[in-house]
Design an enzyme around this catalytic site. Structure first.
Site, mmCIF file in Angstrom:
data_model
loop_
_atom_site.group_PDB
_atom_site.id
_atom_site.type_symbol
_atom_site.label_atom_id
_atom_site.label_comp_id
_atom_site.label_asym_id
_atom_site.label_seq_id
_atom_site.Cartn_x
_atom_site.Cartn_y
_atom_site.Cartn_z
ATOM 1 N N ASN A 9 40.664 47.266 42.654
ATOM 2 C CA ASN A 9 39.975 45.572 43.121
ATOM 3 C C ASN A 9 40.685 44.928 42.229
ATOM 4 O O ASN A 9 40.895 45.253 41.455
ATOM 5 C CB ASN A 9 38.216 46.117 41.572
ATOM 6 C CG ASN A 9 37.498 45.048 41.930
ATOM 7 O OD1 ASN A 9 37.818 43.651 43.341
ATOM 8 N ND2 ASN A 9 36.696 44.186 40.799
ATOM 9 N N TRP A 10 41.657 44.455 43.112
ATOM 10 C CA TRP A 10 42.393 43.402 42.988
ATOM 11 C C TRP A 10 41.596 41.954 42.355
ATOM 12 O O TRP A 10 42.475 41.174 42.197
ATOM 13 C CB TRP A 10 43.449 43.589 44.167
ATOM 14 C CG TRP A 10 43.882 44.036 44.572
ATOM 15 C CD1 TRP A 10 44.128 45.459 43.868
ATOM 16 C CD2 TRP A 10 45.176 44.259 45.863
ATOM 17 N NE1 TRP A 10 45.302 46.475 44.473
ATOM 18 C CE2 TRP A 10 45.635 45.329 45.567
ATOM 19 C CE3 TRP A 10 45.126 43.799 47.200
ATOM 20 C CZ2 TRP A 10 46.412 45.624 46.995
ATOM 21 C CZ3 TRP A 10 46.488 43.731 47.546
ATOM 22 C CH2 TRP A 10 46.411 44.783 47.428
ATOM 23 N N LYS A 11 40.338 42.557 42.728
ATOM 24 C CA LYS A 11 39.512 40.700 42.236
ATOM 25 C C LYS A 11 40.811 39.281 42.539
ATOM 26 O O LYS A 11 41.306 39.736 43.924
ATOM 27 C CB LYS A 11 39.972 40.911 40.385
ATOM 28 C CG LYS A 11 39.397 42.054 40.199
ATOM 29 C CD LYS A 11 38.484 41.895 38.471
ATOM 30 C CE LYS A 11 37.789 42.772 38.000
ATOM 31 N NZ LYS A 11 37.845 43.746 37.083
ATOM 32 N N HIS A 95 29.240 43.987 42.196
ATOM 33 C CA HIS A 95 30.298 44.521 40.997
ATOM 34 C C HIS A 95 29.899 43.271 39.571
ATOM 35 O O HIS A 95 29.153 41.916 40.259
ATOM 36 C CB HIS A 95 31.998 43.324 41.468
ATOM 37 C CG HIS A 95 32.202 44.288 40.089
ATOM 38 N ND1 HIS A 95 32.803 42.693 39.111
ATOM 39 C CD2 HIS A 95 33.146 45.080 40.006
ATOM 40 C CE1 HIS A 95 33.349 43.141 38.479
ATOM 41 N NE2 HIS A 95 34.418 44.395 38.997
ATOM 42 N N GLU A 97 30.661 40.903 38.279
ATOM 43 C CA GLU A 97 31.202 39.686 38.002
ATOM 44 C C GLU A 97 30.550 38.874 39.208
ATOM 45 O O GLU A 97 29.318 38.385 39.144
ATOM 46 C CB GLU A 97 32.673 39.836 38.287
ATOM 47 C CG GLU A 97 33.350 40.353 37.192
ATOM 48 C CD GLU A 97 34.617 40.546 36.974
ATOM 49 O OE1 GLU A 97 35.301 40.347 38.073
ATOM 50 O OE2 GLU A 97 35.522 41.126 35.921
ATOM 51 N N GLU A 167 29.813 51.000 35.873
ATOM 52 C CA GLU A 167 31.035 49.884 35.218
ATOM 53 C C GLU A 167 30.334 49.359 34.343
ATOM 54 O O GLU A 167 29.957 47.872 34.189
ATOM 55 C CB GLU A 167 31.642 49.088 35.915
ATOM 56 C CG GLU A 167 32.391 49.779 37.793
ATOM 57 C CD GLU A 167 32.754 48.152 37.599
ATOM 58 O OE1 GLU A 167 34.390 48.623 38.140
ATOM 59 O OE2 GLU A 167 33.326 47.205 38.310
ATOM 60 N N GLY A 173 37.806 44.299 31.817
ATOM 61 C CA GLY A 173 38.760 43.935 31.754
ATOM 62 C C GLY A 173 38.656 43.066 30.130
ATOM 63 O O GLY A 173 39.810 42.682 29.829
ATOM 64 N N SER A 212 38.549 48.803 32.009
ATOM 65 C CA SER A 212 39.385 49.876 31.829
ATOM 66 C C SER A 212 40.023 50.571 31.589
ATOM 67 O O SER A 212 40.178 51.229 31.098
ATOM 68 C CB SER A 212 39.256 49.237 30.392
ATOM 69 O OG SER A 212 38.734 47.677 30.150
ATOM 70 N N GLY A 233 40.395 48.020 38.542
ATOM 71 C CA GLY A 233 40.909 46.039 37.876
ATOM 72 C C GLY A 233 42.166 46.388 37.900
ATOM 73 O O GLY A 233 42.935 46.473 38.152
ATOM 74 N N GLY A 234 42.358 45.971 36.834
ATOM 75 C CA GLY A 234 43.532 45.340 35.464
ATOM 76 C C GLY A 234 45.186 46.606 36.342
ATOM 77 O O GLY A 234 46.308 46.477 36.542
HETATM 78 P P1 PGA Z 1 39.115 46.633 34.784
HETATM 79 O O1 PGA Z 1 37.839 46.298 35.899
HETATM 80 O O2 PGA Z 1 39.781 47.746 35.136
HETATM 81 O O3 PGA Z 1 40.103 45.061 34.672
HETATM 82 O O4 PGA Z 1 38.421 46.539 33.513
HETATM 83 C C1 PGA Z 1 36.896 47.377 36.467
HETATM 84 C C2 PGA Z 1 36.170 46.674 37.689
HETATM 85 O O5 PGA Z 1 35.905 45.590 37.216
HETATM 86 O O6 PGA Z 1 36.373 46.694 38.725
#
Ligand code: PGA
Length: 250
Positions: A9-11, A95, A97, A167, A173, A212, A233-234
């Site tokens: 998930n590149w956001k 998600h 966010e 999640e 994050g 994470s 994500g990251g």
């Molecule tokens: P993260 O994000 O791996 O940076 O914690 C995961 C996500 O939001 O899907």
């Protein structure tokens, strides 16, 4: 047997240049990824670019959000059919966010889930509790409510060709991962909740962990019985880290 899935998930990250380098790196390392299905969910504006770079590779691609509406006067929105037009396999729905920063409630998430499926896209349906909810001991109630909203609208069978991503919001994050045991406990609960309506669907549905997950902790998390992959994500922004997670799956 459920095949593991690792989805990036590149956001809201990347540029034409950085995306090319990242995908070149991932493609070059895919030879060692034997078991896992691999996908990247990318910013909408780059989907066409990603399609042209990944067509013919084993890597699938998808979007991070979609409109619940089919078409029309919805300035700035992107429909499921548009996403499908670029051969996306997946779209992330709900998600945290989107839920917390953009006000998407369970009803809206369920509508988006329905719109994705109606267009032939596989939703990656994201659920999870906040830190406050965990501390109150209501994690299971929260994820049950989130699942039920979708099941009430679409029926339990809809989950058979969807992906669920657990999640915990406090782990996204933050560098604070759920322990393998904490994650497994909630994954087992989610599968059990689905099994109450259909044992067959519960057996089939891939349940990913996100929050994470990284090159260092992926193997342990992915070894748990009900963790069928990761939403990353990251760590999905670095080819080597993402590939390490892909290799650890399966
Ligand atoms: P993260 O994000 O791996 O940076 O914690 C995961 C996500 O939001 O899907």
């Amino acid at each position: 047997m459920r095949r593991p899935l690792v989805a990036g998930n590149w956001k809201m990250n990347g540029s034409k240049e950085s995306i090319k380098a990242l995908l070149d790196g991932i493609k070059a390392g895919m030879g060692d990824v034997k078991e896992a299905e691999v996908a990247v969910c990318v910013p909408a504006i780059y989907i066409a670019e990603v399609e042209s770079q990944l067509t013919g590779s084993p890597i699938m691609w998808g979007a991070q959000n979609l409109s619940n509406e089919a078409s029309g006067a919805f300035t700035g929105e992107i429909s499921a059919a548009m996403i499908n037009d670029f051969n996306c396999a997946y779209v992330a729905v709900g998600h945290s966010e989107r839920r917390t920063l953009f006000g998407e409630d369970d009803a809206m998430v369920a509508k988006k889930f329905a719109a994705a499926r109606a267009s032939g896209l596989k939703p990656i349906f994201c659920i999870g509790e906040t830190l406050e909810e965990r501390e109150q001991g209501i994690t299971n109630d929260v994820v049950a409510r989130q699942i039920d909203a979708v099941v009430e609208l679409e029926g339990i069978e809809a989950l058979a060709d969807s992906v669920v991503a657990y999640e915990p919001v406090w782990a996204i994050g933050t560098g604070k991962t759920a322990s393998p045991e904490q994650a497994q406990e909630v994954h087992a609960f989610i599968r059990q909740r689905i099994a109450e309506k259909s044992a067959d669907v519960a057996e089939k549905v891939q349940i990913l962990y996100g929050g994470s997950m990284n090159a260092g902790n992926a193997a342990e998390l992915l070894s748990m019985a009900d963790i069928d992959g990761g939403l990353i994500g990251g760590a999905s922004l670095k080819a080597e880290d993402f590939l390490t997670i892909c290799r650890a799956a399966g």
